[in-house]
Each structure stands twice: as structure tokens, then as C-alpha cells.
Design a protein around this motif. Structure first.
Motif, PDB file in Angstrom:
ATOM      1  N   SER A   9      14.981  -1.783   5.547  1.00 42.22           N
ATOM      2  CA  SER A   9      13.905  -1.701   6.531  1.00 42.22           C
ATOM      3  C   SER A   9      13.379  -0.274   6.645  1.00 42.22           C
ATOM      4  N   ILE A  10      12.042  -0.157   6.849  1.00 41.90           N
ATOM      5  CA  ILE A  10      11.377   1.131   7.070  1.00 41.90           C
ATOM      6  C   ILE A  10      11.019   1.227   8.550  1.00 41.90           C
ATOM      7  N   PRO A  11      11.416   2.266   9.263  1.00 44.24           N
ATOM      8  CA  PRO A  11      12.159   3.437   8.806  1.00 44.24           C
ATOM      9  C   PRO A  11      13.654   3.388   9.129  1.00 44.24           C
ATOM     10  N   ASP A  12      14.160   2.242   9.600  1.00 44.99           N
ATOM     11  CA  ASP A  12      15.551   2.189  10.053  1.00 44.99           C
ATOM     12  C   ASP A  12      16.542   2.528   8.947  1.00 44.99           C
ATOM     13  N   ASP A  13      16.316   1.981   7.731  1.00 42.38           N
ATOM     14  CA  ASP A  13      17.236   2.236   6.623  1.00 42.38           C
ATOM     15  C   ASP A  13      16.803   3.418   5.760  1.00 42.38           C
ATOM     16  N   VAL A  14      15.509   3.604   5.624  1.00 42.39           N
ATOM     17  CA  VAL A  14      14.997   4.732   4.842  1.00 42.39           C
ATOM     18  C   VAL A  14      13.598   5.089   5.349  1.00 42.39           C
ATOM     19  N   SER A  15      13.338   6.377   5.463  1.00 38.76           N
ATOM     20  CA  SER A  15      12.026   6.861   5.901  1.00 38.76           C
ATOM     21  C   SER A  15      11.154   7.119   4.682  1.00 38.76           C
ATOM     22  N   VAL A  16       9.829   7.008   4.857  1.00 36.28           N
ATOM     23  CA  VAL A  16       8.907   7.179   3.734  1.00 36.28           C
ATOM     24  C   VAL A  16       7.668   7.951   4.158  1.00 36.28           C
ATOM     25  N   THR A  17       7.058   8.635   3.181  1.00 35.21           N
ATOM     26  CA  THR A  17       5.756   9.285   3.399  1.00 35.21           C
ATOM     27  C   THR A  17       4.859   8.977   2.205  1.00 35.21           C
ATOM     28  N   GLY A  18       3.564   8.985   2.444  1.00 35.59           N
ATOM     29  CA  GLY A  18       2.586   8.795   1.378  1.00 35.59           C
ATOM     30  C   GLY A  18       1.836  10.081   1.102  1.00 35.59           C
ATOM     31  N   TYR A  19       0.665   9.941   0.507  1.00 37.29           N
ATOM     32  CA  TYR A  19      -0.180  11.100   0.232  1.00 37.29           C
ATOM     33  C   TYR A  19      -1.611  10.601  -0.006  1.00 37.29           C
ATOM     34  N   ASP A  20      -2.581  11.303   0.476  1.00 35.71           N
ATOM     35  CA  ASP A  20      -4.028  11.064   0.362  1.00 35.71           C
ATOM     36  C   ASP A  20      -4.666  10.748   1.705  1.00 35.71           C
ATOM     37  N   GLY A  21      -4.005   9.907   2.535  1.00 40.56           N
ATOM     38  CA  GLY A  21      -4.595   9.570   3.825  1.00 40.56           C
ATOM     39  C   GLY A  21      -5.759   8.610   3.706  1.00 40.56           C
ATOM     40  N   ILE A  22      -5.687   7.675   2.747  1.00 38.82           N
ATOM     41  CA  ILE A  22      -6.764   6.703   2.576  1.00 38.82           C
ATOM     42  C   ILE A  22      -6.685   5.651   3.686  1.00 38.82           C
ATOM     43  N   THR A  23      -7.701   4.805   3.795  1.00 37.75           N
ATOM     44  CA  THR A  23      -7.767   3.796   4.854  1.00 37.75           C
ATOM     45  C   THR A  23      -6.533   2.899   4.867  1.00 37.75           C
ATOM     46  N   LEU A  24      -6.000   2.630   3.687  1.00 36.35           N
ATOM     47  CA  LEU A  24      -4.820   1.771   3.565  1.00 36.35           C
ATOM     48  C   LEU A  24      -3.668   2.262   4.433  1.00 36.35           C
ATOM     49  N   SER A  25      -3.471   3.562   4.511  1.00 35.00           N
ATOM     50  CA  SER A  25      -2.347   4.114   5.272  1.00 35.00           C
ATOM     51  C   SER A  25      -2.455   3.803   6.759  1.00 35.00           C
ATOM     52  N   GLU A  26      -3.668   3.519   7.215  1.00 36.05           N
ATOM     53  CA  GLU A  26      -3.885   3.221   8.624  1.00 36.05           C
ATOM     54  C   GLU A  26      -3.527   1.776   8.967  1.00 36.05           C
ATOM     55  N   VAL A  27      -3.626   0.885   7.991  1.00 39.35           N
ATOM     56  CA  VAL A  27      -3.440  -0.547   8.285  1.00 39.35           C
ATOM     57  C   VAL A  27      -2.043  -1.058   7.935  1.00 39.35           C
ATOM     58  N   LEU A  28      -1.291  -0.305   7.135  1.00 37.05           N
ATOM     59  CA  LEU A  28       0.072  -0.730   6.801  1.00 37.05           C
ATOM     60  C   LEU A  28       0.958  -0.683   8.044  1.00 37.05           C
ATOM     61  N   ARG A  29       1.939  -1.554   8.081  1.00 39.06           N
ATOM     62  CA  ARG A  29       2.890  -1.563   9.190  1.00 39.06           C
ATOM     63  C   ARG A  29       4.306  -1.492   8.655  1.00 39.06           C
ATOM     64  N   PRO A  46       4.011   9.456  -4.407  1.00 40.59           N
ATOM     65  CA  PRO A  46       2.923  10.249  -4.987  1.00 40.59           C
ATOM     66  C   PRO A  46       1.564  10.021  -4.325  1.00 40.59           C
ATOM     67  N   ASP A  47       1.344   8.825  -3.775  1.00 44.64           N
ATOM     68  CA  ASP A  47       0.095   8.545  -3.062  1.00 44.64           C
ATOM     69  C   ASP A  47       0.275   7.277  -2.234  1.00 44.64           C
ATOM     70  N   ASP A  48      -0.642   7.051  -1.328  1.00 44.27           N
ATOM     71  CA  ASP A  48      -0.533   5.911  -0.411  1.00 44.27           C
ATOM     72  C   ASP A  48      -0.537   4.574  -1.149  1.00 44.27           C
ATOM     73  N   PHE A  49      -1.360   4.465  -2.180  1.00 43.09           N
ATOM     74  CA  PHE A  49      -1.454   3.193  -2.906  1.00 43.09           C
ATOM     75  C   PHE A  49      -0.162   2.910  -3.669  1.00 43.09           C
ATOM     76  N   SER A  50       0.415   3.933  -4.304  1.00 49.90           N
ATOM     77  CA  SER A  50       1.677   3.756  -5.039  1.00 49.90           C
ATOM     78  C   SER A  50       2.799   3.328  -4.102  1.00 49.90           C
ATOM     79  N   TYR A  51       2.715   3.782  -2.850  1.00 51.63           N
ATOM     80  CA  TYR A  51       3.756   3.449  -1.872  1.00 51.63           C
ATOM     81  C   TYR A  51       3.918   1.940  -1.697  1.00 51.63           C
ATOM     82  N   ILE A  52       2.857   1.162  -1.924  1.00 50.58           N
ATOM     83  CA  ILE A  52       2.954  -0.298  -1.790  1.00 50.58           C
ATOM     84  C   ILE A  52       4.085  -0.844  -2.667  1.00 50.58           C
ATOM     85  N   GLY A  53       4.194  -0.294  -3.882  1.00 53.40           N
ATOM     86  CA  GLY A  53       5.272  -0.721  -4.778  1.00 53.40           C
ATOM     87  C   GLY A  53       6.636  -0.410  -4.195  1.00 53.40           C
ATOM     88  N   GLY A  54       6.768   0.787  -3.622  1.00 54.18           N
ATOM     89  CA  GLY A  54       8.031   1.159  -2.999  1.00 54.18           C
ATOM     90  C   GLY A  54       8.346   0.308  -1.785  1.00 54.18           C
TER      91      GLY A  54
END
Length: 356
Positions: free
Chosen positions: A285-305, A267-275
């Protein structure tokens, strides 16, 4: 020595007293050698005086640190130059909510540029319970911007139906200006991207039932239909916006299905942390076992690996347009027409989606 020190102190005191005294239009008129009426015209945008005089008056006013008398201006124009902002976040994140804080900061900057102050509106003043509309009138707000609230709350409905000029963010209401992020295009673009990467089993974790969620659901199903993707009911699951815990639970449920998805939309980039944390706990493993997308494009999405693939919502443009529309309604009530302004975003490609 004592005498000199006393004299210096006295001189500084006099300078402070001079600075405390408000500069008036008459002061400027004397300095410029023009009439007070000419100064008033120059400062208020009248064009029946020469450009040279206007420039002289404005320059002199700035040099003398002239500030308009707010009370007098309000009596003359019936405008207080104060805008209310109603922002209620159910997850209790307040202004730490990066997406909405960016919207509100942009609203504030544009309002100030247009000569308006910002006041946050609530239902409590000094422990006394009042309505949102009453608070707006108490603070003499010329209008109000409403963001991230339950738009079906009776107090919010009362405010929207009142005579107070109102602009809503991400909610369309009859006879009101609204500024909306293109949520249909957002989820549609993400589904198209995943389909282009070969994904046919796409799960969608969405937020609470709101107008935003309805539009994102529409974009999701539209994207799946146009790509010939069938969506099992168990692939669409409700969580809470900006809440990692609920997204973690939804992720666990999805990945324990007999036929789990190859991609999950959060639902959003911040919620993705829980996932992300839940997938790690499950040894995936991401993305080898499952691919993911977020939403909003906040700064957090740039620093996650790995860097998160997400849809960027233009929060600054949304805030800026909200302030502009509200000021237009306030200052031009007879000619301003309610509009629904759609602000487009863009997909940001990261490294969280695998080609299959």
C-alpha cells in the motif's frame, strides 16, 4: 421569384469576389487619405509619424482585414517567419506526451504571438530520406527548436552545428541558446522532502542516459549527501522515461531486495503508473508500506489517489522562453548572445509520502 433569387445569388457572388481580393497598402492609404509610404511606416513600427496616424492606419487595416504579403515580406527582410520544431520521442508517444506537448504548445503560442508559424521537422519527405538540416532549408525555416531527441545523433549534431539558428531544450551546447528545467534542484528538493519525512532508505529509478538524467543524478546524490544518507548501489536503477513497464520491473526488483527502500523516486509521473500497479500486485500500500514521488507535475499527478507528491516543471515557461530566444537570434543576429536559461519549478506535496 426566380428573378429575385438570381439577383440575390449574383449579389452574394460579388461580395465573395470582393472578399477574395487581397487588401493592399494602397487601399488603406486611400481610406485614410495618407500616402502608401505612411501606411507602410505605421504598420512596420516607424515612429517618425504621429501616434494619431499610426492608430488610424492600424485600425483601418484591421477593419479592412489587411494581411501582409508573406512572399513580399520575405524578399524584403530575408525572413520567412517560419520556425522549425524537431521533436523525436523514443517511446513513440508523440504529442500525447503531456510534458513535452505542453512545452511545444507554449512554443507555438508564443511564436504565433511574435508573428511566426511552426513546422515540424523530420528526416522523411514523401518517402525520401533527408537530413534534419536539409528539411529545415527545404521548408525555409528561419530557425529551429530542438526538444526530446538524442542530442548525440549525427543528424542532430549536424543541425546544431549548421548555420541555422537553434535553441535546444534541456541540453546545453556550446554557442547555442538553451532553455533548461532545473533538474538538479528538482531531485534535490524531492530528496530533502523525503529526508524531512524521516526516510533514510531512498531508491531512485532514473531514465535513459541523457544530460537530463545526469543532472537529476547529481541532485539526488547531492541531496543524500547533505542529509547524511548512504545510498546502496542497488537502490539506483535505470528504467526508461515515460514508460510504465520498465518502472514496474524496477519496482519489483527494489521491493524484493533483502533490505527494500522505504521510498521510491520515479523518473516521471506517467512512469509511476507502472510502479503503482506493481506495488498493488505485490499487496503493498502507498504510502503505508512504501512512499513514492513522481516528476513533471502533469495533470495526471493531481487525479491519482493517493495524490502524488511530485516536482512540477514549468513547461509553459520553457516553451515560451524557447520561442522568445529563437526569435531574438533570428531578428537580431549581430547582437544576440547565446544564453543558458534555467527555468525553476516547485515541489508539489501530495499524499504519497508517509512520515516515519
Amino acid at each position: 421569384m426566380y428573378y429575385k433569387t438570381t439577383k440575390t445569388y449574383s449579389g452574394r457572388s460579388k461580395n465573395r469576389e470582393r472578399r477574395k481580393r487581397m487588401v493592399t497598402i494602397k487601399d488603406i492609404s486611400k481610406r485614410c487619405n495618407v500616402s502608401p509610404a505612411t501606411v507602410s511606416k505605421a504598420l512596420n513600427g516607424y515612429e517618425d509619424i504621429s501616434k494619431e496616424t499610426i492608430e488610424l492606419v492600424k485600425r483601418t487595416a484591421q477593419e479592412m482585414h489587411y494581411m501582409p504579403n508573406a512572399a513580399a515580406r520575405q524578399l524584403k527582410t530575408n525572413i520567412s517567419h517560419n520556425i522549425g520544431v524537431l521533436f523525436v520521442d523514443d517511446t513513440m508517444c508523440g504529442l500525447t506526451h503531456e510534458y513535452f506537448s505542453a512545452i511545444l504548445n507554449s512554443t507555438k503560442e508564443e511564436a504565433e504571438r511574435l508573428g511566426y508559424d511552426i513546422t515540424f521537422i523530420s528526416q522523411n519527405i514523401g518517402g525520401e530520406k533527408i537530413s534534419f538540416a536539409e528539411h529545415c532549408r527545404y521548408r525555409k525555416c528561419d530557425g529551429v527548436v530542438i526538444a526530446s531527441v538524442d542530442f548525440y545523433n549525427p543528424g542532430v549534431v549536424e543541425l546544431m552545428r549548421s548555420d541555422i539558428p537553434t535553441v535546444t531544450i534541456d541540453f546545453a551546447a556550446d554557442n547555442l541558446n538553451c532553455v533548461m528545467s532545473d533538474n538538479v534542484d528538482g531531485t534535490y528538493s524531492l530528496v530533502n522532502y523525503l529526508a524531512g519525512k524521516g526516510h533514510r532508505k531512498i531508491a531512485f529509478i532514473h531514465g535513459e542516459h541523457t544530460s537530463v538524467t545526469e543532472k537529476r543524478m547529481l541532485g539526488f546524490y547531492r541531496g543524500c549527501e547533505q542529509n547524511g544518507i548512504e545510498v546502496p548501489e542497488e537502490y539506483v536503477i535505470k528504467a526508461v522515461y515515460h514508460d510504465p513497464k520498465s518502472s514496474a520491473k524496477a519496482t519489483e526488483y527494489l521491493m524484493q531486495l533483502d533490505d527494500p527502500p522505504t521510498a521510491i523516486m520515479y523518473p516521471d509521473d506517467f512512469s509511476y503508473i507502472g510502479g503503482m500497479n506493481q506495488l498493488e500486485r505485490m499487496g503493498l500500500s502507498i504510502p503505508d508500506d512504501v512512499s513514492v514521488t513522481g516528476y513533471d507535475g502533469i495533470t495526471l499527478s493531481e487525479v491519482l489517489r493517493p495524490k502524488l507528491t511530485t516536482y512540477y516543471q514549468d513547461a509553459k515557461a520553457i516553451g515560451r522562453e524557447s520561442a522568445r530566444r529563437l526569435v531574438d537570434v533570428i531578428e537580431n543576429p549581430k547582437t544576440s548572445i547565446p544564453e543558458k536559461i534555467m527555468v525553476t519549478g516547485r515541489l508539489i506535496e501530495g499524499k504519497s509520502v508517509k512520515q516515519i
